[in-house]
Motif scaffolding. Structure first.
Motif, PDB file in Angstrom:
ATOM      1  N   GLN A   1       0.893  -1.108   0.107  1.00 29.09           N
ATOM      2  CA  GLN A   1       0.127  -0.031   0.062  1.00 29.09           C
ATOM      3  C   GLN A   1       0.682   1.370  -0.121  1.00 29.09           C
ATOM      4  OE1 GLN A   1      -2.474  -0.181   3.340  1.00 29.09           O
ATOM      5  NE2 GLN A   1      -3.760  -1.933   2.719  1.00 29.09           N
ATOM      6  N   LEU A   2       2.192   1.186   0.371  1.00 29.88           N
ATOM      7  CA  LEU A   2       2.788   2.394   0.725  1.00 29.88           C
ATOM      8  C   LEU A   2       3.992   2.801  -0.530  1.00 29.88           C
ATOM      9  CD1 LEU A   2       3.776   4.478   2.876  1.00 29.88           C
ATOM     10  CD2 LEU A   2       5.500   2.569   3.642  1.00 29.88           C
ATOM     11  N   ASP A   3       3.985   3.849  -0.903  1.00 27.09           N
ATOM     12  CA  ASP A   3       4.916   4.245  -1.685  1.00 27.09           C
ATOM     13  C   ASP A   3       6.111   4.801  -1.043  1.00 27.09           C
ATOM     14  OD1 ASP A   3       6.292   5.583  -3.930  1.00 27.09           O
ATOM     15  OD2 ASP A   3       5.175   7.412  -3.842  1.00 27.09           O
ATOM     16  N   TYR A   4       7.202   4.147  -1.228  1.00 28.46           N
ATOM     17  CA  TYR A   4       8.384   4.407  -0.435  1.00 28.46           C
ATOM     18  C   TYR A   4       9.512   3.967  -1.452  1.00 28.46           C
ATOM     19  CZ  TYR A   4       9.252  -0.832  -0.589  1.00 28.46           C
ATOM     20  OH  TYR A   4       9.262  -1.905  -0.807  1.00 28.46           O
ATOM     21  N   ARG A   5      11.078   4.656  -0.990  1.00 32.43           N
ATOM     22  CA  ARG A   5      11.975   4.176  -1.764  1.00 32.43           C
ATOM     23  C   ARG A   5      12.925   3.212  -1.276  1.00 32.43           C
ATOM     24  NH1 ARG A   5      14.853   9.647  -1.106  1.00 32.43           N
ATOM     25  NH2 ARG A   5      16.388   8.447  -2.403  1.00 32.43           N
ATOM     26  N   ARG A   6      13.172   3.379  -0.023  1.00 28.77           N
ATOM     27  CA  ARG A   6      14.060   2.179   0.924  1.00 28.77           C
ATOM     28  C   ARG A   6      13.435   1.622   1.878  1.00 28.77           C
ATOM     29  NH1 ARG A   6      15.885   3.558  -3.421  1.00 28.77           N
ATOM     30  NH2 ARG A   6      17.859   4.424  -3.907  1.00 28.77           N
ATOM     31  N   TRP A   7      13.848   0.353   2.274  1.00 26.59           N
ATOM     32  CA  TRP A   7      13.158  -0.466   3.413  1.00 26.59           C
ATOM     33  C   TRP A   7      14.472  -1.131   3.899  1.00 26.59           C
ATOM     34  CZ3 TRP A   7       7.526  -2.135   3.571  1.00 26.59           C
ATOM     35  CH2 TRP A   7       7.366  -2.518   4.911  1.00 26.59           C
ATOM     36  N   ALA A   8      14.631  -1.098   5.233  1.00 24.33           N
ATOM     37  CA  ALA A   8      15.875  -1.889   5.864  1.00 24.33           C
ATOM     38  C   ALA A   8      15.421  -2.411   7.025  1.00 24.33           C
ATOM     39  CB  ALA A   8      17.140  -0.805   6.330  1.00 24.33           C
ATOM     40  N   TRP A   9      15.683  -3.659   7.384  1.00 27.86           N
ATOM     41  CA  TRP A   9      15.528  -4.507   8.289  1.00 27.86           C
ATOM     42  C   TRP A   9      16.586  -5.439   8.940  1.00 27.86           C
ATOM     43  CZ3 TRP A   9      13.115  -5.559   3.558  1.00 27.86           C
ATOM     44  CH2 TRP A   9      13.360  -6.590   2.866  1.00 27.86           C
ATOM     45  N   GLY A  10      16.461  -5.952  10.031  1.00 27.24           N
ATOM     46  CA  GLY A  10      17.418  -6.957  10.471  1.00 27.24           C
ATOM     47  C   GLY A  10      16.955  -8.467  10.768  1.00 27.24           C
ATOM     48  N   HIS A  11      16.946  -8.714  11.883  1.00 29.64           N
ATOM     49  CA  HIS A  11      16.253 -10.241  12.479  1.00 29.64           C
ATOM     50  C   HIS A  11      16.635 -11.509  11.791  1.00 29.64           C
ATOM     51  CE1 HIS A  11      12.929 -12.242  14.154  1.00 29.64           C
ATOM     52  NE2 HIS A  11      12.254 -12.450  13.014  1.00 29.64           N
ATOM     53  N   TYR A  12      17.384 -11.641  10.630  1.00 28.23           N
ATOM     54  CA  TYR A  12      17.594 -12.822   9.955  1.00 28.23           C
ATOM     55  C   TYR A  12      19.260 -13.119  10.092  1.00 28.23           C
ATOM     56  CZ  TYR A  12      12.816 -12.790   8.699  1.00 28.23           C
ATOM     57  OH  TYR A  12      11.538 -12.688   8.474  1.00 28.23           O
ATOM     58  N   HIS A  13      19.837 -12.241  10.482  1.00 26.10           N
ATOM     59  CA  HIS A  13      21.426 -12.457  10.901  1.00 26.10           C
ATOM     60  C   HIS A  13      22.164 -12.658   9.612  1.00 26.10           C
ATOM     61  CE1 HIS A  13      20.515 -13.711  15.301  1.00 26.10           C
ATOM     62  NE2 HIS A  13      19.989 -12.862  15.017  1.00 26.10           N
ATOM     63  N   ALA A  14      21.859 -11.820   8.827  1.00 25.76           N
ATOM     64  CA  ALA A  14      22.413 -11.815   7.290  1.00 25.76           C
ATOM     65  C   ALA A  14      22.556 -10.440   6.596  1.00 25.76           C
ATOM     66  CB  ALA A  14      22.292 -13.010   6.613  1.00 25.76           C
ATOM     67  N   ASP A  15      23.506 -10.097   5.939  1.00 27.55           N
ATOM     68  CA  ASP A  15      23.507  -9.027   5.013  1.00 27.55           C
ATOM     69  C   ASP A  15      22.998  -9.309   3.473  1.00 27.55           C
ATOM     70  OD1 ASP A  15      24.770  -7.430   7.076  1.00 27.55           O
ATOM     71  OD2 ASP A  15      26.450  -7.989   6.499  1.00 27.55           O
ATOM     72  N   ARG A  16      22.144  -8.605   3.147  1.00 26.60           N
ATOM     73  CA  ARG A  16      21.390  -8.798   1.837  1.00 26.60           C
ATOM     74  C   ARG A  16      20.681  -7.621   1.207  1.00 26.60           C
ATOM     75  NH1 ARG A  16      18.290 -14.398   1.232  1.00 26.60           N
ATOM     76  NH2 ARG A  16      20.378 -14.801   1.752  1.00 26.60           N
TER      77      ARG A  16
END
Length: 266
Positions: free
Chosen positions: A213-228
């Motif tokens: 639903q949201l118009d966004y440019r970037r999204w960042a999260w953690g939780h999964y113990h890896a960089d991607r």
């Protein structure tokens, strides 16, 4: 004064990753020359023990480094509102970044975002903050008497408030969350010992709804113990972070389709 803005994933009660980053970039992070802000994408672990001295020692070790820590709540730490209830005289709400943060008197450089969805402005970027996640090791924690927080995920009321924010704002520059929208779950990183049919996906499904639903440019999260870095799509980029690499927020926000993970490192 120059403002540095950084992103980092789950540090789980350890200052080592930030100490390492500081020691390798000491000259350009001097307090006399710049203000260093680091957004931590959940499972910071600052309010994990709650009672005793473990949290105090951890907060003290972080406070020795020249950073302002902006803490998003993950699943392995208490809600800041619950911590404040225990010692309200030790805490203060502060209007900052266009929203509200909470600061403990003894540790003024550690700031906690609100427990539910909120809009902030970091480095000039309008940011939607969506805290919380489900602990896949919930039953193991309960069986062993380890810390587990029953209110680790957003409540239905909080999720509804997040929907209202999205309907009102329509567009943001950045979204930060602890877990990710269901479409972007890294299935290859799932623990083989965990029966995924028993994992509560409420937060991931909710974030998927928001993402659609949201118009966004970037999204960042953690939780999964890896960089991607995820594949670029329609001018959008998604980033998953652990605690080995610190990302420069502005480089992430201004990166192009041809850029790689190494191009956004601090």
């Amino acid at each position: 004064m120059k403002q540095n803005w950084f992103l980092l994933g789950d540090i789980h009660g350890e200052a080592v990753a930030i100490e390492y980053f500081y020691n390798h970039h000491r000259e350009r992070l001097k307090l006399d020359d710049c203000q260093n802000n680091i957004i931590l994408l959940g499972d910071v672990g600052l309010n994990y023990s709650i009672t005793g001295l473990a949290d105090f020692y951890y907060k003290t070790s972080l406070s020795k480094l020249p950073f302002t820590y902006i803490c998003l709540r993950g699943n392995h730490e208490s809600r800041v509102s619950e911590v404040i209830k225990r010692n309200p005289s030790r805490w203060n709400p502060i209007e900052k970044y266009g929203g509200l943060v909470y600061v403990e008197n003894d540790f003024p450089n550690i700031e906690y975002l609100v427990d539910g969805p909120a809009i902030y402005e970091f480095a000039g970027y309008k940011t939607l903050s969506l805290p919380g996640a489900y602990s896949v090791d919930k039953w193991l924690r309960l069986a062993n008497g380890w810390q587990w927080f029953a209110d680790e995920q957003l409540s239905e009321e909080e999720m509804q408030y997040g929907r209202m924010l999205v309907n009102h704002e329509k567009s943001v520059d950045l979204v930060i969350s602890h877990t990710c929208p269901i479409e972007f779950e890294p299935n290859d990183l799932f623990l083989g010992s965990i029966d995924q049919s028993q994992v509560d996906k409420t937060m991931e499904l909710y974030l998927g709804e928001i993402e659609n639903q949201l118009d966004y440019r970037r999204w960042a999260w953690g939780h999964y113990h890896a960089d991607r870095l995820y594949p670029w799509k329609d001018g959008k980029e998604k980033l998953m972070l652990f605690n080995e690499h610190v990302v420069d927020l502005c480089k992430f926000m201004e990166m192009g389709k041809a850029d790689y993970f190494v191009d956004i490192l601090a």
